[in-house]
Design a protein around this motif. Structure first.
Motif, PDB file in Angstrom:
ATOM      1  N   SER A  53       6.029   9.114  20.027  1.00 30.78           N
ATOM      2  CA  SER A  53       7.470   9.354  19.954  1.00 30.78           C
ATOM      3  C   SER A  53       7.775  10.687  19.281  1.00 30.78           C
ATOM      4  CB  SER A  53       8.149   8.232  19.167  1.00 30.78           C
ATOM      5  OG  SER A  53       7.799   8.298  17.794  1.00 30.78           O
ATOM      6  N   LYS A  54       8.997  11.155  19.458  1.00 26.75           N
ATOM      7  CA  LYS A  54       9.431  12.409  18.842  1.00 26.75           C
ATOM      8  C   LYS A  54       9.535  12.259  17.333  1.00 26.75           C
ATOM      9  CE  LYS A  54      12.955  16.015  19.247  1.00 26.75           C
ATOM     10  NZ  LYS A  54      14.223  16.429  19.907  1.00 26.75           N
ATOM     11  N   GLU A  55       9.787  11.043  16.881  1.00 23.89           N
ATOM     12  CA  GLU A  55       9.930  10.765  15.453  1.00 23.89           C
ATOM     13  C   GLU A  55       8.665  11.129  14.679  1.00 23.89           C
ATOM     14  OE1 GLU A  55      10.897   6.934  12.506  1.00 23.89           O
ATOM     15  OE2 GLU A  55      10.837   6.684  14.689  1.00 23.89           O
ATOM     16  N   TYR A  56       7.512  11.007  15.337  1.00 19.86           N
ATOM     17  CA  TYR A  56       6.234  11.278  14.666  1.00 19.86           C
ATOM     18  C   TYR A  56       5.998  12.772  14.441  1.00 19.86           C
ATOM     19  CZ  TYR A  56       1.160  11.307  13.838  1.00 19.86           C
ATOM     20  OH  TYR A  56      -0.089  11.511  13.310  1.00 19.86           O
ATOM     21  N   ASP A  57       6.659  13.624  15.210  1.00 13.96           N
ATOM     22  CA  ASP A  57       6.410  15.063  15.141  1.00 13.96           C
ATOM     23  C   ASP A  57       6.693  15.639  13.760  1.00 13.96           C
ATOM     24  OD1 ASP A  57       5.678  14.988  17.781  1.00 13.96           O
ATOM     25  OD2 ASP A  57       7.644  15.619  18.523  1.00 13.96           O
ATOM     26  N   GLU A  58       7.711  15.132  13.094  1.00 14.69           N
ATOM     27  CA  GLU A  58       8.040  15.558  11.741  1.00 14.69           C
ATOM     28  C   GLU A  58       8.934  14.497  11.111  1.00 14.69           C
ATOM     29  OE1 GLU A  58      10.140  19.258  12.019  1.00 14.69           O
ATOM     30  OE2 GLU A  58      11.979  18.324  12.716  1.00 14.69           O
ATOM     31  N   VAL A  59       8.979  14.513   9.791  1.00 14.36           N
ATOM     32  CA  VAL A  59       9.810  13.555   9.056  1.00 14.36           C
ATOM     33  C   VAL A  59      11.042  14.289   8.549  1.00 14.36           C
ATOM     34  CG1 VAL A  59       9.826  11.782   7.286  1.00 14.36           C
ATOM     35  CG2 VAL A  59       7.658  12.493   8.303  1.00 14.36           C
TER      36      VAL A  59
ATOM     37  N   VAL B  20       0.864  -1.170   0.000  1.00 12.76           N
ATOM     38  CA  VAL B  20       0.000   0.000   0.000  1.00 12.76           C
ATOM     39  C   VAL B  20       0.903   1.222   0.000  1.00 12.76           C
ATOM     40  CG1 VAL B  20      -1.696   1.336   1.284  1.00 12.76           C
ATOM     41  CG2 VAL B  20      -1.894  -1.129   1.215  1.00 12.76           C
ATOM     42  N   LEU B  21       0.670   2.135  -0.942  1.00 12.67           N
ATOM     43  CA  LEU B  21       1.477   3.351  -0.965  1.00 12.67           C
ATOM     44  C   LEU B  21       1.268   4.125   0.324  1.00 12.67           C
ATOM     45  CD1 LEU B  21       3.288   5.334  -2.595  1.00 12.67           C
ATOM     46  CD2 LEU B  21       1.172   6.470  -3.263  1.00 12.67           C
ATOM     47  N   THR B  22       0.016   4.354   0.668  1.00 11.42           N
ATOM     48  CA  THR B  22      -0.309   5.019   1.915  1.00 11.42           C
ATOM     49  C   THR B  22      -1.740   4.714   2.305  1.00 11.42           C
ATOM     50  OG1 THR B  22      -0.485   7.139   3.055  1.00 11.42           O
ATOM     51  CG2 THR B  22      -0.976   7.137   0.707  1.00 11.42           C
ATOM     52  N   LEU B  23      -1.976   4.544   3.587  1.00 12.17           N
ATOM     53  CA  LEU B  23      -3.339   4.429   4.084  1.00 12.17           C
ATOM     54  C   LEU B  23      -4.040   5.767   3.879  1.00 12.17           C
ATOM     55  CD1 LEU B  23      -2.466   2.554   7.380  1.00 12.17           C
ATOM     56  CD2 LEU B  23      -3.825   1.595   5.508  1.00 12.17           C
ATOM     57  N   ASN B  24      -5.346   5.734   3.722  1.00  8.57           N
ATOM     58  CA  ASN B  24      -6.106   6.970   3.547  1.00  8.57           C
ATOM     59  C   ASN B  24      -6.189   7.692   4.884  1.00  8.57           C
ATOM     60  OD1 ASN B  24      -6.723   6.660   0.760  1.00  8.57           O
ATOM     61  ND2 ASN B  24      -8.287   5.159   1.285  1.00  8.57           N
ATOM     62  N   GLY B  25      -5.520   8.846   4.960  1.00 12.77           N
ATOM     63  CA  GLY B  25      -5.412   9.561   6.223  1.00 12.77           C
ATOM     64  C   GLY B  25      -6.729  10.019   6.801  1.00 12.77           C
TER      65      GLY B  25
ATOM     66  N   ASP C 222       1.484  12.502   7.283  1.00 10.56           N
ATOM     67  CA  ASP C 222       1.426  11.702   8.507  1.00 10.56           C
ATOM     68  C   ASP C 222       0.885  10.306   8.227  1.00 10.56           C
ATOM     69  OD1 ASP C 222      -1.781  12.141   9.446  1.00 10.56           O
ATOM     70  OD2 ASP C 222      -0.912  13.697   8.206  1.00 10.56           O
ATOM     71  N   ASP C 223      -0.069  10.189   7.274  1.00 13.54           N
ATOM     72  CA  ASP C 223      -0.602   8.879   6.914  1.00 13.54           C
ATOM     73  C   ASP C 223       0.448   8.031   6.199  1.00 13.54           C
ATOM     74  OD1 ASP C 223      -0.607  10.636   4.788  1.00 13.54           O
ATOM     75  OD2 ASP C 223      -2.683  10.277   4.198  1.00 13.54           O
ATOM     76  N   ARG C 224       1.229   8.677   5.340  1.00 13.83           N
ATOM     77  CA  ARG C 224       2.299   7.960   4.627  1.00 13.83           C
ATOM     78  C   ARG C 224       3.381   7.516   5.616  1.00 13.83           C
ATOM     79  NH1 ARG C 224       4.070   8.735  -0.636  1.00 13.83           N
ATOM     80  NH2 ARG C 224       5.794   7.352  -1.167  1.00 13.83           N
ATOM     81  N   GLN C 225       3.713   8.360   6.555  1.00 13.01           N
ATOM     82  CA  GLN C 225       4.721   8.036   7.563  1.00 13.01           C
ATOM     83  C   GLN C 225       4.275   6.853   8.413  1.00 13.01           C
ATOM     84  OE1 GLN C 225       5.140  10.911  10.658  1.00 13.01           O
ATOM     85  NE2 GLN C 225       7.219  10.298  11.207  1.00 13.01           N
TER      86      GLN C 225
END
Length: 433
Positions: free
Chosen positions: A208-214, A187-192, A225-228
């Motif tokens: 986690s801090k990792e989620y705050d930004e890529v 799946v490329l990305t879930l539908n956010g 955020d959905d792709r991440q």
């Protein structure tokens, strides 16, 4: 061989070949149906919805909350810099409302998921309406290695018909590509707009801090955020799915400019994650078709630009060197347009007063093979592109006006990708406000 003709032949052949392979594969793979599962448990005590809200249409928000309550699940609404009337609506329907200082969707989700203690969590946008029984069908797919799922998306028309029909074309093409990818477990990305996942898998990551930004080198983004989240699931060795027999409703952009900005956001995120996945090697872990599709989507515009610019240079150079040809083009512009623009380089020899050996004199034996291959793939890509267009037309059924308006999606997608590609230098890209 002349360098400009060489570049044109290579780039235009790649565009035609990749387009033929991608469309053919997508259409064939999207026809394959996957099996369905039966619900393994009752959902009411096992799912909590987290819904960020910011300046949402009140009537639409009320419908969203009612659709969640109908599923008999707990729900937490996070007011992202917003309180009333959302707080009153949520509490009147038996939900929990918390208000935070404006910080964006990621921060709102993070605050909401802190309160989730159920085995499953539903991340839902404040403009996305659940279908009756949809949660039960979604949760039935969370088996084996599948730990996160999303439904299909159905658009509800906003203020602009043009934006709605253009969005509908984009979503329809997206559904086809996602169906094809799902055959290979990718799946490329879930539908956010709507993601149901196992809490124990995604909660630690969201907190986690990792989620705050890529981050990628010195760049960072709050988009995708959905792709991440999707990439994180695959990184752990799990899988994600789009469930095509569950359809949620979400509102289309209210204007064509809003739709265009939405496309730019999507493509910025896509470009960012393609580069990131390439450098960390994760692009190759989802299968060959996923890798090919991702590269095709993100490199096609630049190949088209190079191909067309070199073609224009070749044509101008050739026309200016044949004064009589320029005279005939002025006399019969329709005929000239057909040969120059429609039939392109392979018919140079058919133009008025042009030496028939023009192409052959500039193509050595090796590149003559590419020249012939170029012609073959040009015809094949035109054929499959026409088939795809007919399928889009069939999707609109009797709504010819909607189909015609929806065609605006194609140039908008192209220019949005170009803008997204050349704005990647920003250290922190704009997200949704």
């Amino acid at each position: 061989m002349r360098f400009d003709i060489e570049i044109y032949l290579i780039t235009s052949t790649l565009v035609s070949a990749f387009t033929f392979i991608y469309i053919t594969s997508t259409l064939l793979f999207s026809l394959i149906k996957k099996g369905k599962s039966s619900p393994p448990l009752e959902v009411s005590e096992n799912v909590t919805a987290v819904i960020p809200v910011y300046k949402e249409d009140v009537k639409l928000f009320r419908k969203v909350i009612q659709s969640v309550k109908r599923e008999k699940i707990s729900f937490i609404v996070v007011g992202d810099g917003a309180t009333e009337p959302y707080k009153s609506i949520v509490e009147s329907e038996g939900g929990i409302f918390i208000s935070i200082k404006k910080g964006g969707k990621r921060k709102a989700i993070k605050e909401g998921i802190k309160l989730v203690n159920t085995p499953y969590v539903l991340l839902l946008d404040s403009d996305t309406i659940l279908p009756q029984g949809g949660i039960k069908r979604l949760i039935s797919r969370l088996q084996g290695k599948v730990v996160a799922v999303s439904p299909e998306i159905k658009l509800v028309r906003g203020k602009s018909r043009l934006a709605y029909y253009s969005s509908e074309v984009v979503h329809f093409l997206r559904r086809l590509s996602y169906k094809a990818l799902s055959i290979f477990g990718s799946v490329l990305t879930l539908n956010g707009q709507c993601i149901l996942a196992k809490t124990e898998v995604i909660k630690p990551f969201i907190l986690s801090k990792e989620y705050d930004e890529v981050r990628l080198f010195r760049f960072s983004t709050i988009l995708g955020d959905d792709r991440q989240l999707t990439n994180y699931v695959y990184k752990l060795g799990f899988k994600a799915e789009i469930v095509d027999d569950v359809i949620v409703k979400t509102k289309a952009p209210d204007s064509i400019s809003a739709f265009f900005k939405q496309l730019i956001r999507w493509y910025r995120a896509n470009n960012f994650f393609m580069i990131k996945e390439f450098f960390d090697g994760s692009i190759f872990k989802k299968g060959a078709f996923y890798s090919f599709s991702l590269v095709y989507w993100n490199t096609l515009p630049i190949l088209i630009i190079i191909s067309n610019l070199t073609f224009i240079e070749i044509m101008l150079r050739h026309i200016l060197s044949h004064p009589k040809l320029l005279d005939r083009i002025i006399e019969d512009p329709i005929h000239a347009f057909y040969f120059i623009v429609v039939r392109r380089i392979e018919n140079f020899m058919h133009l008025f007063y042009v030496d028939p050996s023009f192409i052959y004199r500039h193509v050595d034996p090796f590149y003559f093979e590419i020249f012939m291959l170029h012609n073959v793939f040009a015809e094949l890509s035109s054929l499959v592109s026409s088939i795809m267009l007919l399928i889009v037309f069939a999707h609109f059924r009797k709504n010819i006006r909607g189909f015609i308006m929806g065609l605006a999606a194609f140039p908008l997608m192209f220019f949005a990708e170009i803008i997204a590609m050349f704005t990647m230098w920003k250290k922190k890209w704009e997200g949704r406000q």
